[in-house]
Design a protein around this motif. Structure first.
Motif, mmCIF file in Angstrom:
data_model
loop_
_atom_site.group_PDB
_atom_site.id
_atom_site.type_symbol
_atom_site.label_atom_id
_atom_site.label_comp_id
_atom_site.label_asym_id
_atom_site.label_seq_id
_atom_site.Cartn_x
_atom_site.Cartn_y
_atom_site.Cartn_z
ATOM 1 N N ALA A 46 0.840 -1.205 0.000
ATOM 2 C CA ALA A 46 0.000 0.000 0.000
ATOM 3 C C ALA A 46 0.876 1.258 0.000
ATOM 4 O O ALA A 46 0.639 2.198 -0.772
ATOM 5 C CB ALA A 46 -0.921 -0.004 1.223
ATOM 6 N N ALA A 47 1.907 1.250 0.871
ATOM 7 C CA ALA A 47 2.784 2.419 0.973
ATOM 8 C C ALA A 47 3.513 2.663 -0.352
ATOM 9 O O ALA A 47 3.578 3.808 -0.832
ATOM 10 C CB ALA A 47 3.796 2.211 2.107
ATOM 11 N N VAL A 48 4.028 1.585 -0.961
ATOM 12 C CA VAL A 48 4.771 1.733 -2.228
ATOM 13 C C VAL A 48 3.838 2.214 -3.338
ATOM 14 O O VAL A 48 4.166 3.142 -4.091
ATOM 15 C CB VAL A 48 5.453 0.389 -2.612
ATOM 16 C CG1 VAL A 48 5.984 0.442 -4.032
ATOM 17 C CG2 VAL A 48 6.579 0.089 -1.645
ATOM 18 N N LEU A 49 2.650 1.593 -3.434
ATOM 19 C CA LEU A 49 1.699 1.965 -4.498
ATOM 20 C C LEU A 49 1.346 3.448 -4.430
ATOM 21 O O LEU A 49 1.327 4.144 -5.448
ATOM 22 C CB LEU A 49 0.412 1.137 -4.371
ATOM 23 C CG LEU A 49 0.422 -0.252 -5.017
ATOM 24 C CD1 LEU A 49 -0.840 -1.017 -4.647
ATOM 25 C CD2 LEU A 49 0.532 -0.145 -6.535
ATOM 26 N N ALA A 167 -7.135 0.028 -1.304
ATOM 27 C CA ALA A 167 -7.722 -1.315 -1.147
ATOM 28 C C ALA A 167 -6.795 -2.194 -0.294
ATOM 29 O O ALA A 167 -7.266 -2.909 0.609
ATOM 30 C CB ALA A 167 -7.944 -1.953 -2.513
ATOM 31 N N SER A 168 -5.474 -2.129 -0.558
ATOM 32 C CA SER A 168 -4.525 -2.889 0.269
ATOM 33 C C SER A 168 -4.602 -2.419 1.720
ATOM 34 O O SER A 168 -4.590 -3.241 2.653
ATOM 35 C CB SER A 168 -3.088 -2.672 -0.217
ATOM 36 O OG SER A 168 -2.944 -3.128 -1.519
ATOM 37 N N ALA A 169 -4.699 -1.089 1.897
ATOM 38 C CA ALA A 169 -4.733 -0.534 3.256
ATOM 39 C C ALA A 169 -6.003 -0.959 3.992
ATOM 40 O O ALA A 169 -5.978 -1.139 5.216
ATOM 41 C CB ALA A 169 -4.640 0.986 3.202
ATOM 42 N N VAL A 170 -7.102 -1.141 3.243
ATOM 43 C CA VAL A 170 -8.343 -1.608 3.876
ATOM 44 C C VAL A 170 -8.130 -3.019 4.435
ATOM 45 O O VAL A 170 -8.504 -3.307 5.588
ATOM 46 C CB VAL A 170 -9.520 -1.602 2.855
ATOM 47 C CG1 VAL A 170 -10.721 -2.355 3.404
ATOM 48 C CG2 VAL A 170 -9.908 -0.172 2.495
#
Lengths: 203, 203
Positions: A46-49, A167-170
């Motif tokens: 998530a952070a990289v995206l 979405a990853s962070a969710v």
């Protein structure tokens, strides 16, 4: 209450199913490890995206660049996910070490520290996701009543990548909430079933 | 670990300070009641402040009305605070009834239900506050990079009232987080100190 397959009959006679406890305990520990690995991986993703996302658009011969730093909430999302991933990495190492050593139960202060840490991480990631999702929704749908225009028409690629990051962070935040439940159970277990030799009857 | 003033000496001899436990237990219960009353009152206040807020502005002889429904996140804030207030009202009634009846300890299933309910409310109010605070920040400061203009210059009175509502909601969410810690302690206590007669030595 019959956590970990340990039943207390309504009368009084407590029954202790040792094998069941071990089996369920193992499953809980595996679930914890899987969730922590998931958080570590998806937190970094998530952070990289979000952090590497940018798009240049030319409007009337003026170049405009969209970056994640334009929205402070995306910076918060990146930082929160980095912290959650780093925290989970440390916890994964701890889990693996305790599994290799065969220590089933951690000490009470450590269980409390893990429980508190998980709670803080869960609230932090939930807050970051909620705030980012709100900005993402405005970017996608716009707010015509307030003259806030849709951005995703203009910066389609940028928006999609941020969407994937959110979405990853969710998933990270939901996993953190699940983990904080597991670590609450771990603390209860220490109080309820920790001194098995002495008083398994407590269950 | 010496929760509720119950000390275990490093050697082995556990000491049980009955009076201290009662005193601290009473304080915890009073703190719980105060927090639940606070959430009930401030939850209603936040919902009323935001839901009744509106401002009409005339721009080039066109009347524009700002309402909380223009931002869906404010609707979420109102609903979340109404739910938190209603939940807290029910809990206040339960607290008062158990205090009047003199039942110090609730049953395990009830303690678990309260713990779970408090957790859900805490995450819900934190999410609502985070999302609203994000929108409030954009309304106040604008996002010139994205052509989202400040709204508070135009709808000053509307913005101030929403700000007061969000401030109340922040206190509600922090109180809910504190309460979910207290209810976690209440569950631990049932496992660790519930059967005092039988095994206070566990402490």
């Amino acid at each position: 209450m019959s956590y970990l397959g340990v039943g207390v009959s309504p009368g009084n006679v407590p029954v202790y199913y040792g094998t069941n406890v071990k089996l369920i305990d193992k499953r809980v520990r595996v679930a914890e490890l899987v969730l922590r690995c998931l958080i570590c991986g998806l937190g970094v993703l998530a952070a990289v995206l979000v952090a590497t996302d940018s798009q240049v658009k030319e409007i009337f011969s003026i170049q405009k660049k969209a970056r994640f730093t334009d929205m402070k909430v995306l910076v918060f999302l990146v930082v929160a996910n980095c912290i959650a991933a780093a925290y989970s990495f440390v916890q994964v190492v701890r889990c693996v070490v305790s599994m290799v050593r065969g220590n089933v139960l951690v000490s009470k202060p450590l269980a409390w520290a893990i429980f508190s840490g998980d709670q803080v991480m869960a609230y932090m990631t939930v807050a970051a996701v909620a705030a980012s999702a709100q900005s993402a929704a405005i970017s996608k749908l716009g707010l015509p009543e307030l003259q806030w225009m849709k951005l995703c028409n203009m910066y389609g690629k940028f928006c999609n990548q941020v969407g994937e990051g959110v979405a990853s962070a969710v998933i990270v935040s939901l996993s953190m909430v699940a983990l904080s439940c597991i670590s609450a159970f771990s603390v209860f277990r220490l109080y309820g079933g920790g001194n098995k030799g002495k008083s398994s009857a407590r269950w």
